[in-house]
Design an enzyme around this catalytic site. Sequence first.
Site, PDB file in Angstrom:
ATOM      1  N   PRO A  11      12.301 -12.191  19.477  1.00 15.87           N
ATOM      2  CA  PRO A  11      11.960 -11.063  20.352  1.00 15.87           C
ATOM      3  C   PRO A  11      12.126 -11.464  21.815  1.00 15.87           C
ATOM      4  O   PRO A  11      11.596 -12.487  22.246  1.00 15.87           O
ATOM      5  CB  PRO A  11      10.491 -10.777  20.006  1.00 15.87           C
ATOM      6  N   LEU A  12      12.866 -10.660  22.560  1.00 19.05           N
ATOM      7  CA  LEU A  12      13.251 -11.018  23.932  1.00 19.05           C
ATOM      8  C   LEU A  12      13.017  -9.842  24.872  1.00 19.05           C
ATOM      9  O   LEU A  12      13.690  -8.814  24.766  1.00 19.05           O
ATOM     10  CB  LEU A  12      14.735 -11.406  23.970  1.00 19.05           C
ATOM     11  N   THR A  13      12.096  -9.999  25.789  1.00 21.57           N
ATOM     12  CA  THR A  13      11.876  -8.976  26.811  1.00 21.57           C
ATOM     13  C   THR A  13      13.079  -8.943  27.745  1.00 21.57           C
ATOM     14  O   THR A  13      13.467  -9.960  28.310  1.00 21.57           O
ATOM     15  CB  THR A  13      10.596  -9.284  27.599  1.00 21.57           C
TER      16      THR A  13
ATOM     17  N   ASN B 172       1.714 -16.563  23.758  1.00 20.13           N
ATOM     18  CA  ASN B 172       2.126 -16.502  25.163  1.00 20.13           C
ATOM     19  C   ASN B 172       1.068 -15.974  26.132  1.00 20.13           C
ATOM     20  O   ASN B 172       1.396 -15.405  27.165  1.00 20.13           O
ATOM     21  CB  ASN B 172       3.403 -15.670  25.309  1.00 20.13           C
TER      22      ASN B 172
END
Length: 375
Positions: free
Chosen positions: A25-27, A184
């Site tokens: 998952p990558l913002t 995170n």
Amino acid sequence: MHYPSLFSPLKIGPYQLKHRLVMAPLTRMRAEKPSLAPRLLNVEYYAQRATPGGLIIAEASPVMATGFGNPGVPGIYSEHQIRGWREVVDAVHARGGVIFLQLWHVGRVSHSSFQPGGMLPVAPSAVPISTEFKAMTSDGKVVPYETPRALETAEIPGVIDAYRQGARNALQAGFDGVEIHGANGYLIEQFLQSHTNLRTDRYGGGIENRVRFLMEVTQAVIEVWGADRVGVRLSPYGIANGSGEADPMPLYTHAIKSLNPLGLAYLHFIEPRSSGAGRAEVNHQNVPSAMVLYRPIWSGKLITAGGFTGETAEAAIAAGHADAIAFGRIFISNPDLPHRLQHGFPLTPYNRATFYGGEETGYTDYPVHDEMEQA
């Protein structure tokens, strides 16, 4: 064929994967504004990275309007957002891929400019983030973090219900499953860790109480999906966004042992060497390995992420430390990453300056290997 362990089949929940290379998952901060719904550019981005029998974990998506901490990230609480995600999911499915959505609430890692009515961000306790970290406002300015407002005990069931509703919305959008973001330094990890959770109610104090919020969120999401289509992401020994537990082993051992009997699709670690939530290039040395430490107490499928290469991913799977490896930064710049690793083709370097916000540049304009050869 290169990396035979990485390119061997794997069952995740009810899904038969053809390889063990997962898109993390990558913002990317490229949702439509002001709706914060995925748009056609996002559809193209995910379709480019979909492979038959490959798992994509889509970017973290706030489950409620108070859950934001970055401009331009997609949500999963409105009808418009659900429709936008449906187009993404359909495009991934058309290429034979499997796609989960990461459910998110940032807690104190936010700013009042994101909050309805300009209210303060919420957190387990009114503990500010260290001044060494900076917040981003809704219009992209960089400012100090504010001291958050502590959630009242009576408010917590409403937040848990937002995760439940976010899970329902993801189901309506056609996803194959969901991942709960417990890493995170965001809201769930704020409840887990002793320096951010100073509560004296049933959600604070000893480890069992601090793990309660994670467990209640997980149970709420399982009610919607069934356990075998739910994953959980954790970052033991992580230091992102002002997180960090003085002695992580007892806390995360209890959390993982509590999750273990639920029959989840997988547990997903961020390795400590890569803790930093992507804002800077990090590769911490002489830090523990989450997969090595916690694999012995986790009986289900284990995905881990953080600075892996083809060689180190192959070694981790071959040694039994993990079942699959999630790749992030090099998946950004190599939309055909599985193909390249499997055949030993060179990798395109990524451009960190284009990670967050913007349009096509650094997002959908990276070529696949065949296009590079023809150029």
